[in-house]
Write an enzyme that holds these catalytic residues in place. Structure first.
Site, PDB file in Angstrom:
ATOM      1  N   HIS A 167       0.839  -1.199   0.000  1.00  0.00           N
ATOM      2  CA  HIS A 167       0.000   0.000   0.000  1.00  0.00           C
ATOM      3  C   HIS A 167       0.881   1.258   0.000  1.00  0.00           C
ATOM      4  O   HIS A 167       0.636   2.207  -0.748  1.00  0.00           O
ATOM      5  CB  HIS A 167      -0.893  -0.042   1.238  1.00  0.00           C
ATOM      6  CG  HIS A 167      -1.695   1.187   1.484  1.00  0.00           C
ATOM      7  ND1 HIS A 167      -3.041   1.272   1.218  1.00  0.00           N
ATOM      8  CD2 HIS A 167      -1.351   2.400   1.994  1.00  0.00           C
ATOM      9  CE1 HIS A 167      -3.488   2.459   1.554  1.00  0.00           C
ATOM     10  NE2 HIS A 167      -2.481   3.169   2.028  1.00  0.00           N
ATOM     11  N   GLU A 168       1.910   1.261   0.829  1.00  0.00           N
ATOM     12  CA  GLU A 168       2.792   2.429   0.910  1.00  0.00           C
ATOM     13  C   GLU A 168       3.625   2.610  -0.353  1.00  0.00           C
ATOM     14  O   GLU A 168       3.914   3.737  -0.753  1.00  0.00           O
ATOM     15  CB  GLU A 168       3.702   2.312   2.143  1.00  0.00           C
ATOM     16  CG  GLU A 168       2.958   2.292   3.474  1.00  0.00           C
ATOM     17  CD  GLU A 168       1.984   3.457   3.637  1.00  0.00           C
ATOM     18  OE1 GLU A 168       2.282   4.557   3.120  1.00  0.00           O
ATOM     19  OE2 GLU A 168       0.925   3.252   4.242  1.00  0.00           O
ATOM     20  N   HIS A 171       1.947   4.752  -2.861  1.00  0.00           N
ATOM     21  CA  HIS A 171       2.103   6.198  -2.649  1.00  0.00           C
ATOM     22  C   HIS A 171       3.406   6.696  -3.270  1.00  0.00           C
ATOM     23  O   HIS A 171       3.477   7.817  -3.780  1.00  0.00           O
ATOM     24  CB  HIS A 171       2.082   6.510  -1.155  1.00  0.00           C
ATOM     25  CG  HIS A 171       0.748   6.303  -0.510  1.00  0.00           C
ATOM     26  ND1 HIS A 171      -0.413   6.775  -1.052  1.00  0.00           N
ATOM     27  CD2 HIS A 171       0.401   5.665   0.649  1.00  0.00           C
ATOM     28  CE1 HIS A 171      -1.434   6.454  -0.261  1.00  0.00           C
ATOM     29  NE2 HIS A 171      -0.965   5.779   0.761  1.00  0.00           N
ATOM     30  N   GLU A 251      -5.876   6.840  -0.696  1.00  0.00           N
ATOM     31  CA  GLU A 251      -5.847   5.570   0.027  1.00  0.00           C
ATOM     32  C   GLU A 251      -6.607   4.500  -0.749  1.00  0.00           C
ATOM     33  O   GLU A 251      -6.193   3.335  -0.788  1.00  0.00           O
ATOM     34  CB  GLU A 251      -6.460   5.746   1.422  1.00  0.00           C
ATOM     35  CG  GLU A 251      -5.665   6.657   2.358  1.00  0.00           C
ATOM     36  CD  GLU A 251      -4.233   6.195   2.540  1.00  0.00           C
ATOM     37  OE1 GLU A 251      -4.011   5.028   2.898  1.00  0.00           O
ATOM     38  OE2 GLU A 251      -3.316   7.002   2.294  1.00  0.00           O
TER      39      GLU A 251
END
Length: 307
Positions: A167-168, A171, A251
Site C-alpha cells: 500500500h505504501e 504512494h 488511500e
C-alpha cells in the site's frame, strides 16, 4: 476486484478535491475583503476604499503572499527528503546489517514490494509507537522512506505486513508523497494567517484602547488582524477536511495497487481487521502526527476528520 477502475476513479476524484482546496483559499480572500469593506463603510476616511477592486486586489496580494511564502518555506523544509518527516515522528532508521529477526522481516518485505512495484528500495524507519500504522514520505522515489510503527511490526503477520507495505509503495509510485507534502505546506500557509492575525491583534490591543475610529492605522490593523485570525482558523479547518478527503481518495488508489502488487487481497484486508480489533488501533501519540496525519496507512488521530 476491478482495481484498475478503482485507480482511475480515485485519480479523478483527487483532482476535484484539489480544486476545492484552491476554492478554499479564494473564499478566505473574499471573507477578509468583506469584513474590511464592512468596517470601512463606517469610517469617513475609508468609505471610498470599501467594496472597490483596489481593496480586493490588495487583500488578494497580501493573503496570497502570506499563504504562498509560508507554504513554499514549509514545502522547502519537507523537500529535503522523507527522513525529515520520519525523524520528526521519532523514527529511527533500521540498519540493513541488523540481525534482529523482526527488523530483518521488515526489510525483507520492503525489498520484495520494491521489486513488485519496480521502485528503488527505500530506507526504513521504525517509529516507536504502539498503534498499528505505516507511511511513505518523500518528494520523489529517490528520497522516499517507509515508516513502520512498532505496533505494525509486532502485531501483523507477514502476509498482513506485505499488504501494508505494498500500500505504501503505491504512494511512492503514484506521486502521492509529493501531493501530500504540498497539501501539508498549503495547510501550514493557511494556518500562518491565524498566527499573523493573532500578532496584529496583540500589537494593536493597547493602542486601540486609547483610540477611536479616527485612529485609522491602528483600528485598521486590528480589524485586519481579527479577519486574518478568524478566516485563517476557518480555512485551516475546512482545508484539513479537504486534505483528509484527498488523502482518502489516494488511500483507495493505494489499496487497489496493494492488491495489484501482492495479488493477495487478504493481506491488506487482514491488516485492517487487525487494526479494528486492536485496543490501541492505529493512533499515534507524537504531536507531529497531526501535521502529517494524511500520510498514514490508517488514521493516526482520534479526530473524526483524520484520514
Amino acid at each position: 476486484m476491478d482495481f484498475f477502475g478503482q485507480q482511475d476513479r480515485a485519480k479523478a476524484n483527487t483532482l476535484k478535491l484539489v480544486l476545492l482546496f484552491c476554492l478554499a483559499v479564494v473564499s478566505i480572500v473574499l471573507g477578509i475583503f468583506v469584513v474590511i469593506s464592512l468596517w470601512a463603510e463606517g469610517v469617513t476616511e475609508m468609505q471610498s476604499l470599501a467594496w472597490t477592486p483596489k481593496l480586493a486586489i490588495e487583500v488578494s496580494l497580501v493573503v496570497g503572499t502570506i499563504v504562498g511564502i509560508s507554504s513554499l518555506l514549509r514545502i522547502g523544509q519537507l523537500k529535503e527528503g522523507g527522513k525529515v518527516i520520519a525523524e520528526s515522528l521519532g523514527g529511527r532508521k533500521i540498519n540493513h546489517q541488523t540481525q534482529i529477526p523482526n527488523h530483518r522481516r521488515i526489510l525483507n518485505v520492503v525489498s520484495e514490494m520494491a521489486i513488485a512495484s519496480g521502485t528503488p528500495v527505500p530506507p526504513v524507519y521504525l517509529i516507536k509507537e504502539d498503534g498499528i500504522n505505516a507511511f511513505a514520505a518523500g518528494f520523489s522515489p529517490s528520497d522516499a522512506v517507509i515508516g513502520i510503527t512498532r505496533g505494525c511490526s509486532e502485531k501483523l503477520n507477514r502476509e498482513q505486513l506485505q499488504g501494508v507495505v505494498a500500500h505504501e509503495f503505491s504512494h511512492i509510485l503514484n506521486g502521492d508523497m509529493r501531493l501530500n507534502i504540498r497539501l501539508a505546506g498549503i495547510i501550514y500557509g493557511i494556518t500562518s494567517l491565524s498566527e499573523i492575525g493573532r500578532a496584529l491583534m496583540r500589537a494593536t490591543r493597547h493602542s486601540s484602547r486609547r483610540s477611536n475610529k479616527e485612529n485609522n492605522p491602528a483600528a485598521f490593523l486590528a480589524i485586519a488582524g481579527m479577519a486574518f485570525f478568524f478566516f485563517g482558523l476557518i480555512g485551516s479547518f475546512f482545508g484539513s477536511l479537504i486534505r483528509a478527503a484527498v488523502s482518502r481518495q489516494r488511500e483507495f488508489l493505494a489499496d487497489a495497487a496493494a492488491v495489484q502488487f501482492t495479488r493477495n487481497p487478504s493481506g491488506i484486508a487482514g491488516a485492517l481487521k487487525r487494526i479494528g480489533g486492536f485496543s490501541k488501533g492505529s493512533e499515534l501519540q507524537n504531536s507531529a502526527s497531526s501535521e502529517f496525519s494524511h500520510l498514514f496507512f490508517n488514521s493516526a488521530l482520534s479526530s473524526h476528520f483524520a484520514t
